[in-house]
Design a protein around this motif. Structure first.
Motif, PDB file in Angstrom:
ATOM      1  N   ILE A  44      -0.409   9.445  -8.046  1.00  0.00           N
ATOM      2  CA  ILE A  44       1.203   8.889  -7.335  1.00  0.00           C
ATOM      3  C   ILE A  44       1.651   8.017  -7.881  1.00  0.00           C
ATOM      4  N   VAL A  45       2.199   7.429  -8.241  1.00  0.00           N
ATOM      5  CA  VAL A  45       2.482   5.759  -8.421  1.00  0.00           C
ATOM      6  C   VAL A  45       3.937   5.292  -8.049  1.00  0.00           C
ATOM      7  N   ARG A  46       3.581   4.299  -7.503  1.00  0.00           N
ATOM      8  CA  ARG A  46       4.905   3.909  -6.107  1.00  0.00           C
ATOM      9  C   ARG A  46       5.259   3.124  -6.882  1.00  0.00           C
ATOM     10  N   LYS A  47       6.883   2.724  -7.051  1.00  0.00           N
ATOM     11  CA  LYS A  47       7.127   1.945  -7.835  1.00  0.00           C
ATOM     12  C   LYS A  47       8.404   1.638  -7.121  1.00  0.00           C
ATOM     13  N   ASN A  48       7.963  -0.123  -6.777  1.00  0.00           N
ATOM     14  CA  ASN A  48       9.147  -1.048  -6.193  1.00  0.00           C
ATOM     15  C   ASN A  48       8.726  -1.355  -4.567  1.00  0.00           C
ATOM     16  N   MET A  49       7.788  -0.507  -4.054  1.00  0.00           N
ATOM     17  CA  MET A  49       6.595  -0.598  -2.969  1.00  0.00           C
ATOM     18  C   MET A  49       5.496  -1.567  -2.723  1.00  0.00           C
ATOM     19  N   PRO A  50       5.541  -2.697  -3.326  1.00  0.00           N
ATOM     20  CA  PRO A  50       4.462  -3.746  -3.380  1.00  0.00           C
ATOM     21  C   PRO A  50       4.013  -3.949  -1.648  1.00  0.00           C
ATOM     22  N   PHE A  51       2.868  -4.450  -2.011  1.00  0.00           N
ATOM     23  CA  PHE A  51       2.184  -5.211  -0.849  1.00  0.00           C
ATOM     24  C   PHE A  51       0.905  -5.089  -0.577  1.00  0.00           C
ATOM     25  N   THR A  52       0.687  -5.963   0.726  1.00  0.00           N
ATOM     26  CA  THR A  52      -0.708  -6.412   0.545  1.00  0.00           C
ATOM     27  C   THR A  52      -1.497  -5.578   1.920  1.00  0.00           C
ATOM     28  N   GLY A  53      -2.836  -4.923   1.936  1.00  0.00           N
ATOM     29  CA  GLY A  53      -3.024  -4.460   3.360  1.00  0.00           C
ATOM     30  C   GLY A  53      -4.752  -4.675   3.866  1.00  0.00           C
ATOM     31  N   THR A  54      -5.163  -4.742   5.263  1.00  0.00           N
ATOM     32  CA  THR A  54      -6.246  -4.217   4.932  1.00  0.00           C
ATOM     33  C   THR A  54      -6.353  -3.265   5.636  1.00  0.00           C
ATOM     34  N   LEU A  55      -7.052  -2.649   5.342  1.00  0.00           N
ATOM     35  CA  LEU A  55      -7.971  -1.248   6.340  1.00  0.00           C
ATOM     36  C   LEU A  55      -8.955  -0.885   6.833  1.00  0.00           C
ATOM     37  N   THR A  56      -8.768  -0.733   8.125  1.00  0.00           N
ATOM     38  CA  THR A  56     -10.040  -0.923   9.383  1.00  0.00           C
ATOM     39  C   THR A  56     -10.165   0.479   9.662  1.00  0.00           C
ATOM     40  N   VAL A  57     -11.350   1.637   9.622  1.00  0.00           N
ATOM     41  CA  VAL A  57     -11.377   2.678  10.076  1.00  0.00           C
ATOM     42  C   VAL A  57     -12.535   2.650  10.917  1.00  0.00           C
ATOM     43  N   THR A  58     -12.792   2.897  12.084  1.00  0.00           N
ATOM     44  CA  THR A  58     -13.570   3.181  13.339  1.00  0.00           C
ATOM     45  C   THR A  58     -14.102   4.383  13.491  1.00  0.00           C
ATOM     46  N   CYS A  59     -14.571   4.612  13.861  1.00  0.00           N
ATOM     47  CA  CYS A  59     -15.515   5.823  14.440  1.00  0.00           C
ATOM     48  C   CYS A  59     -16.630   5.857  15.627  1.00  0.00           C
ATOM     49  N   LYS A  60     -16.081   6.746  16.777  1.00  0.00           N
ATOM     50  CA  LYS A  60     -16.768   6.776  18.224  1.00  0.00           C
ATOM     51  C   LYS A  60     -17.498   8.439  18.075  1.00  0.00           C
TER      52      LYS A  60
END
Length: 286
Positions: A44-60
């Motif tokens: 899926i090509v998402r146009k006009n929706m730019p962003f910068t982000g950090t994904l953090t995934v944790t588990c217990k």
């Protein structure tokens, strides 16, 4: 529309939609808790929706000896207005190393780039893909309601509604991790001997899913399972502007191997050719 999936496998479940070409960073092998990352929908090509982000995934995850195993994965993400994406591992690909993987998907030039940083290897592998199968999604894709507002009800609904052992709730929209999001909570009562319930009593599994309507990505996904433990997925959006165009290009001093499949009978050595670095189109160019 999206439907959360909790498919049981070794450790936690996987919510795979389209497997990326590079492996996910792995938690320390001494831990049995491996964080589950919802994979990007690269088709899926998402146009006009730019962003910068950090994904953090944790588990217990609870262990038989009463201890709790923990795991953590970090991924840095960038996307520009043309739909180019960059995924960079913030967790080493292999424990005990400082090697991090980078994947750039460019739906404009139909190129996919793969390289690593931190290990001394200065090789980029780039492959060409066709536009067939790509779906373009824009920020104005959501349908209009009679009052002129957008309909952000993106979750598929259970046919027949909730049951005594399966309940789904639509959560009020709110700002989650820097972006506007709509949410859904699913509560399932698992009978003894079913799924991951190896006890002699029912267990309640709760899944909460928050999807951003600003960038069309999952910004929070929490699964709480008494037997398997907890998986907490958080995408923190730090910038909604176009990233620097160089984020979507390989380092200029890297050697580029261009993958050129030539049919099933071609020897493997003929499928990779060293060529000059292709020049990707700059954002805004056609």
């Amino acid at each position: 529309m999206r439907v959360p999936r909790w498919i049981c496998c070794t450790g936690f479940a996987s919510a795979s939609i389209l497997a990326p070409p590079t492996a996910f960073p792995q938690a320390d092998s001494s831990q049995s808790c491996i964080p589950i990352v919802k994979e990007l929908q690269l088709e899926i090509v998402r146009k006009n929706m730019p962003f910068t982000g950090t994904l953090t995934v944790t588990c217990k995850a609870p262990q038989p000896d009463g201890t709790v195993a923990r795991g953590k994965v970090v991924v840095f993400l960038w996307r520009d207005s043309e739909g180019r994406t960059r995924r960079q591992d913030g967790t080493p690909i292999f424990p005990g190393t400082e090697v991090y993987g980078v994947t750039v998907t460019d739906p404009v030039d139909h190129l996919e780039w793969h390289w690593t940083i931190g290990g001394g290897d200065k090789t980029v592998i780039v492959s060409k893909f066709g536009p067939r199968g790509l779906t373009t999604l824009r920020s104005d894709t959501y349908p209009l309601k009679p009052d002129g507002s957008r309909d952000y009800d993106i979750f598929a609904k259970l046919v027949g509604g909730s049951t005594p052992t399966f309940k789904e709730e639509t959560l009020p929209p709110e700002y989650i991790n820097g972006t506007y999001a709509v949410g859904q909570r699913i509560t399932e009562i698992v009978a003894p001997g079913m799924m991951n319930n190896h006890t002699d009593h029912p267990q309640t599994v709760v899944t909460e899913d928050w999807e951003s309507t600003d960038i069309d990505e999952t910004v929070r996904w929490i699964v709480q399972d008494p037997s398997m433990g907890t998986n907490d997925y958080e995408l923190q959006v730090s910038d909604r502007n176009d990233p620097d165009p160089t984020q979507f290009q390989p380092p200029p001093d890297f050697n580029v191997l261009i993958s050129m499949p030539q049919g099933r009978q071609s020897p493997p050595s003929s499928r990779l050719k060293v060529l000059p670095v292709p020049t990707p189109s700059s954002p805004g160019q056609k």
